[in-house]
Scaffold this active site. Structure first.
Site, PDB file in Angstrom:
ATOM      1  N   GLU A  63       0.770  -1.260   0.155  1.00  0.00           N
ATOM      2  CA  GLU A  63       0.025   0.299  -0.076  1.00  0.00           C
ATOM      3  C   GLU A  63       0.725   1.341   0.027  1.00  0.00           C
ATOM      4  OE1 GLU A  63      -0.163  -2.566   2.026  1.00  0.00           O
ATOM      5  OE2 GLU A  63      -2.321  -2.973   2.453  1.00  0.00           O
ATOM      6  N   ASN A  87      19.630  -6.376   1.635  1.00  0.00           N
ATOM      7  CA  ASN A  87      19.532  -5.882   0.237  1.00  0.00           C
ATOM      8  C   ASN A  87      18.518  -4.684   0.490  1.00  0.00           C
ATOM      9  OD1 ASN A  87      19.276  -5.712  -2.372  1.00  0.00           O
ATOM     10  ND2 ASN A  87      17.912  -7.399  -2.712  1.00  0.00           N
ATOM     11  N   GLY A 128      22.733  -6.989 -22.310  1.00  0.00           N
ATOM     12  CA  GLY A 128      21.830  -8.057 -22.320  1.00  0.00           C
ATOM     13  C   GLY A 128      20.128  -7.819 -22.751  1.00  0.00           C
ATOM     14  N   CYS A 175      27.595  -4.855 -11.804  1.00  0.00           N
ATOM     15  CA  CYS A 175      27.000  -3.657 -11.922  1.00  0.00           C
ATOM     16  C   CYS A 175      27.508  -2.495 -11.136  1.00  0.00           C
ATOM     17  CB  CYS A 175      25.307  -3.635 -11.259  1.00  0.00           C
ATOM     18  SG  CYS A 175      24.290  -4.966 -11.984  1.00  0.00           S
ATOM     19  N   HIS A 210      21.084   4.517 -16.133  1.00  0.00           N
ATOM     20  CA  HIS A 210      20.089   4.580 -15.051  1.00  0.00           C
ATOM     21  C   HIS A 210      19.436   6.083 -15.469  1.00  0.00           C
ATOM     22  CE1 HIS A 210      22.747   1.839 -13.428  1.00  0.00           C
ATOM     23  NE2 HIS A 210      21.665   1.275 -12.741  1.00  0.00           N
TER      24      HIS A 210
HETATM   25  N1  GLN Z   1      21.643  -9.259 -18.354  1.00  0.00           N
HETATM   26  C1  GLN Z   1      20.974  -8.271 -17.375  1.00  0.00           C
HETATM   27  C2  GLN Z   1      20.481  -7.230 -17.986  1.00  0.00           C
HETATM   28  O1  GLN Z   1      20.997  -6.885 -19.086  1.00  0.00           O
HETATM   29  C3  GLN Z   1      21.799  -7.722 -16.310  1.00  0.00           C
HETATM   30  C4  GLN Z   1      21.171  -7.057 -15.399  1.00  0.00           C
HETATM   31  C5  GLN Z   1      22.129  -6.751 -14.164  1.00  0.00           C
HETATM   32  O2  GLN Z   1      23.296  -6.527 -14.203  1.00  0.00           O
HETATM   33  N2  GLN Z   1      21.404  -6.089 -13.178  1.00  0.00           N
HETATM   34  O3  GLN Z   1      19.320  -6.591 -17.988  1.00  0.00           O
HETATM   35 ZN    ZN Z   2      24.306  -4.512 -14.250  1.00  0.00          ZN
END
Ligand code: GLN
Ligand code: ZN
Length: 758
Positions: free
Chosen positions: A16, A119, A434, A645, A696
Site C-alpha cells: 500500500e 538488500n 543483455g 553492476c 540509469h
Molecule cells: N543481463 C542483465 C540485463 O541486461 C543484467 C542485469 C544486471 O546486471 N542487473 O538486464
Molecule cells: Zn548491471
C-alpha cells in the site's frame, strides 16, 4: 519475561505504501492522502503486534529510517533548505532529488547504499566539519501518541549516535567522529522528549557493533552511552546482523539498562555476554531469524533457552534477531503456493506467533502451548524428511565435480587467440549487457500468458517477434556482438528459479529494497536441479536471424544465491555449488547448440560479502569457485563474459581475476573511469568492457564523452583488450533513448578504431 519486536515491515502487506508514494510523486494525490495511508499502515502494524509486551514505534518510515533520523537530528543538506514546500517535500528531495513529478526545484539526491549485509538501501547522512544538529522530535512523538491511543505499550526505536555517524559520509574530508560531541546533546534532548511523551524503554540501535571497529569507534560508544546514562529513559541498546566478537566487552561495559543481540547468528556468544554483563542488565535475545523465511524449530530452541531463562529470570527478553523489515508480511496471502513448502515457512506475522508460543512456553511451561509446539514439530519434521528437499542424484553429481571442473582447458593467452580467430571481431568490439527495453507491450504479453489469456504458441511467437525486432535494430546500429534482448524475463533471478527444481515463489512476498522499490525474493528450499534447457531456444532463434555472434545470457550462481531466500539447513556454499552445477548444464547446452559467447551475470557477487573483512576470503573462495564451476567447462573457443553492476573491486580484484572470465563488463561511467584506478596497480589479465554510459539516466551520451572515457581506460588497459558497452542492461530505457545512445556508442568505437589503428 518480556517479548518484543525490533521493527515491522512498513510497505504494507499489499504494498500500500508503494502505491501511495508513487501516486503522490506523480501528483495524482496530495499529501493528506499519503499521510492517511501511512497512518493506516501504522495502525495496522500496532494491531498486529498488540499482544507483544513492547511494540516498536518510529520504525515506520515514508522512505527510509536513516533519512528519518537525519531529519529528527536536523542534519538536513543545505541544498534542500530554503526551497519552497514543507518538510515532506524537503524529505523527498533528499531521497529522490525531487519532491514530485512537477517539482521545479530539483536537487541532487542523497547517495544511497546498502544497509549492512541486507538488500535494503538507506540514504547516506552527509556531514561536514560545520554540521550542526537540532532536534525535531515531532515524527516520533506523534507516533508515540498514536500508539498510546491504541492502548499498546510502545517502545520508540532510534538509530544510535555512533551508528548514525558511522553510516554517514564526510563531504569535506573531516573526521565525522569529531561531530559526536555536538550530536550527543541532541540525543539527550530526544530521549528526554520521548520520556515526557510516555516512553519508558527506548530501543537505540547500534548495529555497528557487529562490524570490525577501530579503537576510536569503540571509545565513541563508551563516551556516548556514558553521556546518555543520566536520561530518564531505559535504553535497550540493540545490535543485530551478526556476532560481536571483539566488541563484546565494549558492549557489556556500556551503562545501559538492556542489550539486544542477534542470538541466531551469534548464539555461541550469549553465554560469554551474560557472564560479562552486570547482574541487573536486561538481556534481549533475538532468537527468531529476521533475515529468512523458515519456521523456527521451537522445541530445539526451547531446549537451549530454558536453562538460559532459568538463569536470567526477569532479565530475559525475547525478540526476532533484527527488525522484520527484511521479510515479507504475511504467509496467509500465499494460497497459491505449494502447500507442503508453505507449511515450512514463516513471514513476519508468523514469526510473531512463534515468539508468543516461545514466551508462553517459558512463562507457563511447554504444556501451555502443547498444541502449537506439536504443530511446529510436525512442520519441522516434514521439512527435514521431505524428499522434495533432498535429491541424491543432485548431491552425487555435485560431489563428482572435481576442482578441475572449474578450470578452462587453456589459459587466457592461448584461448584468446582461438577466440579471435573464431569471432573475427574488430578492435574495440561493441556490445550490450543483455536486456533491451521492456516495453508495456512485452509486460502485457507476459502477464496475459501467465493468466492463461494467451496460449504457449501465441506467447512464444510474441517473444520471437520481439527478438526479431531487437536483432534487426542491433544490426542497423552496427553492433558487433548481439543479444536476444531478454524480453521473456520478468526478473533475472526469478526467470531461472522458475525453471529449476528446488525453488518456490510467493505471490506477495515483497520486501522493501529502497523507498517504494520492493523485491520478491524467490525461496530456495531444496536441492537444485535443471530439468531442461532454460534459454537455448531463445538464443539459437536470435542467432538464426543474423550472421553476427549472439551472446547467450545467464544469471550466475552467486547472484541467484544472494537474491533469494535460501535454505538454512546447509551452508550457503553448498547451495551455491548446486546452483553452479545447474548453470553449468545450461552453459554446456548453449555451447553444444553453437553459441560461441556466453555471458554469466554476477550482479550481486559483491553484495554477499560478509560484514567483517577477515571473513571475506572464505566467502570469495567459494563464490569464485562456484562461478568457475558454472562457467569454465567450455571449450577454448567459447568466450565467457561476466557482468557486474559495480566496479568497486579494488579490494577484491584478485578474486575477480580468478573467475577467469574472458571478458568482464562493469559499471564505471558514473565515476568518470575513476573506478578503473585499480588497474594501475593490478594488471588485469583478460578483457574488460568498462561501461561507457550510465543506463540509469535518460540522457543520451555524446560521442566525445565516450571516446574520452575509453581513452582514459586505454591508459590502464591495453586497447586490444577493451570492449565498448553501456554499464548495465537497457530494460528500463525507452527505444528512442536506447537507439540514440547506442548510435553514439558505435560511432565512438569507430573513432577509437581509427585513433588506435595508427
Ligand atoms: N543481463 C542483465 C540485463 O541486461 C543484467 C542485469 C544486471 O546486471 N542487473 O538486464
Ligand atoms: Zn548491471
Amino acid at each position: 519475561m518480556i517479548i518484543h519486536n525490533l521493527g515491522f515491515p512498513r510497505i504494507g502487506a499489499s504494498r500500500e505504501l508503494k502505491f501511495a508514494l508513487e501516486s503522490y510523486w506523480a501528483e495524482r494525490t496530495g499529501e493528506d492522502a499519503l499521510q492517511s495511508v501511512a497512518a493506516g499502515l501504522r495502525q495496522r502494524n500496532l494491531q498486529w503486534q498488540q499482544k507483544l509486551d513492547y511494540v516498536p514505534v518510529g520504525d515506520f518510515s515514508l522512505y527510509d529510517q536513516v533519512l528519518d533520523m537525519s531529519f529528527t537530528l536536523g542534519n538536513v543538506p543545505e541544498r534542500v533548505k530554503n526551497l519552497p514546500g514543507g518538510d515532506t517535500e524537503a524529505y523527498f528531495r533528499v531521497a529522490r532529488g525531487r519532491a514530485s513529478a512537477g517539482d521545479t526545484h530539483t536537487v541532487h539526491a542523497g547517495e544511497m547504499t546498502k544497509w549492512f549485509d541486507t538488500n535494503y538501501h538507506y540514504i547516506v547522512p552527509e556531514f561536514t566539519a560545520q554540521s550542526r544538529f537540532r532536534l525535531d522530535a515531532d515524527r516520533l512523538t506523534g507516533q508515540l501518541k498514536e500508539a498510546a491511543r491504541s492502548g499498546v505499550q510502545a517502545k520508540p526505536v532510534i538509530i544510535g549516535p555512533v551508528t548514525y555517524l558511522w553510516l554517514g559520509k564526510s563531504k569535506d574530508g573531516s573526521d565525522r567522529l569529531a561531530l559526536l560531541e555536538k550530536l550527543l546533546p541532541v540525543y539527550r534532548e530526544l530521549l528526554e522528549t520521548l520520556a515526557q511523551n510516555g516512553a519508558g524503554w527506548v530501543q537505540v540501535d547500534e548495529p555497528v557493533l557487529v562490524t570490525e571497529l577501530e579503537k576510536p569507534w569503540l571509545d565513541a560508544l563508551a563516551d556516548a552511552y556514558r553521556y546518555l546514562a543520566g536520561t530518564p529513559v531505559s535504553i535497550l541498546l540493540a545490535t543485530y546482523f551478526g556476532t560481536l566478537q571483539g566488541n563484546l566487552e565494549t558492549l557489556a561495559a556500556l551503562p545501559v539498562a538492556g542489550v539486544h543481540v542477534d542470538a541466531v547468528r551469534g548464539r555461541d556468544e550469549v553465554e560469554r555476554l551474560v557472564a560479562a554483563l552486570p547482574g541487573e542488565t536486561v538481556v534481549s535475545l533475538g532468537v527468531i531469524d529476521g533475515r529468512n523465511v523458515w519456521k523456527t524449530d521451537l522445541a530445539a530452541l526451547l531446549d537451549w533457552l530454558e536453562p538460559v531463562a532459568g538463569q536470567l529470570k526477569d532479565r530475559l527478553w525475547l525478540a526476532p534477531s533484527c527488525s522484520l523489515l527484511h521479510v515479507p508480511v504475511d504467509l496467509a496471502a500465499e494460497d497459491a503456493m505449494d502447500s507442503e513448502v508453505r507449511s515450512w515457512l514463516a513471514f513476519a506475522l508468523q514469526k510473531l506467533e512463534e515468539l508468543h508460543t516461545l514466551g508462553t512456553a517459558l512463562r507457563s511451561g511447554r504444556n501451555a502451548v502443547a498444541e502449537e509446539l506439536a504443530r511446529n514439530a510436525r512442520s519441522i519434521a516434514s521439512r527435514r524428511g521431505s524428499e522434495r528437499v533432498r535429491n541424491e542424484a543432485v548431491r552425487a553429481r555435485v560431489a563428482s565435480l572435481s576442482g578441475q571442473a572449474g578450470d578452462r582447458s587453456q589459459p587466457y593467452e592461448q584461448r584468446s587467440l582461438v577466440q579471435r580467430r573464431m569471432l573475427q571481431l574488430p578492435l574495440f568490439p561493441t556490445t550490450t549487457i543483455g536486456s533491451f527495453p521492456q516495453t508495456a507491450e512485452i509486460r502485457a504479453v507476459r502477464q496475459q500468458y501467465r493468466k492463461g489469456e494467451l496460449s504457449l504458441q501465441e506467447y512464444e511467437e510474441a517473444m520471437r517477434a520481439n527478438i526479431r525486432h531487437v536483432v534487426a535494430r542491433q544490426e542497423e546500429l552496427g553492433l558487433d556482438v548481439l543479444v536476444h534482448g531478454e524480453a521473456e524475463r520478468n526478473d533475472m533471478v526469478e526467470y531461472f528459479g522458475e525453471q529449476l527444481s528446488g525453488y518456490v515463489f510467493s505471490r506477495s512476498g515483497w520486501v522493501q529494497s529502497y523507498g517504494s522499490r520492493c523485491v520478491k525474493p524467490p525461496i530456495l528450499y531444496g536441492d537444485i536441479e535443471r530439468p531442461a534447457p532454460m534459454t537455448v531456444k531463445w538464443i539459437t532463434y536470435a542467432a538464426s536471424l543474423t550472421g553476427k555472434p549472439v551472446k547467450g545470457m545467464l544469471t550466475g550462481p552467486v547472484t541467484m544465491l544472494n537474491w533469494s531466500f535460501v535454505r538454512d539447513d546447509q551452508p550457503r556454499e553448498d547451495t551455491c555449488r548446486q546452483l553452479a552445477a545447474a548453470i553449468r548444464d545450461e552453459v554446456l547446452d548453449l555451447e553444444k547448440a553453437g553459441v560461441g559467447i556466453i555471458q554469466i551475470d554476477e550482479a550481486a557477487l559483491r553484495e554477499g560479502m560478509p560484514l567483517r573483512r577477515p571473513e571475506w576470503a572464505e566467502y570469495l573462495r567459494w563464490a569464485v569457485e562456484s562461478f568457475r564451476l558454472a562457467a569454465n567447462g567450455v571449450e577454448a573457443r567459447t568466450q565467457v563474459h561476466t557482468h557486474m553492476c559495480y566496479s568497486q573491486f579494488n579490494d577484491i580484484i584478485e578474486s575477480i581475476a580468478a573467475m577467469d572470465a574472458d571478458v568482464i563488463t562493469i559499471e564505471t561511467s558514473r565515476s568518470d573511469m575513476g573506478l578503473l584506478d585499480v588497474f594501475e596497480h593490478f594488471s588485469y589479465p583478460n578483457e574488460i568492457g568498462p561501461g561507457v554510459y550510465d543506463i540509469h539516466s535518460p540522457n543520451v551520451p555524446d560521442v566525445e564523452s565516450m571516446v574520452e572515457l575509453l581513452c582514459k581506460a586505454a591508459r590502464r588497459i591495453p586497447p586490444q583488450r577493451l570492449w565498448v558497452n553501456p554499464d548495465c542492461g537497457l530494460k528500463t530505457r525507452t527505444w528512442p533513448e536506447t537507439v540514440a545512445a547506442l548510435e553514439n556508442m558505435v560511432e565512438a568505437a569507430r573513432r577509437l578504431r581509427t585513433m588506435f589503428a595508427a
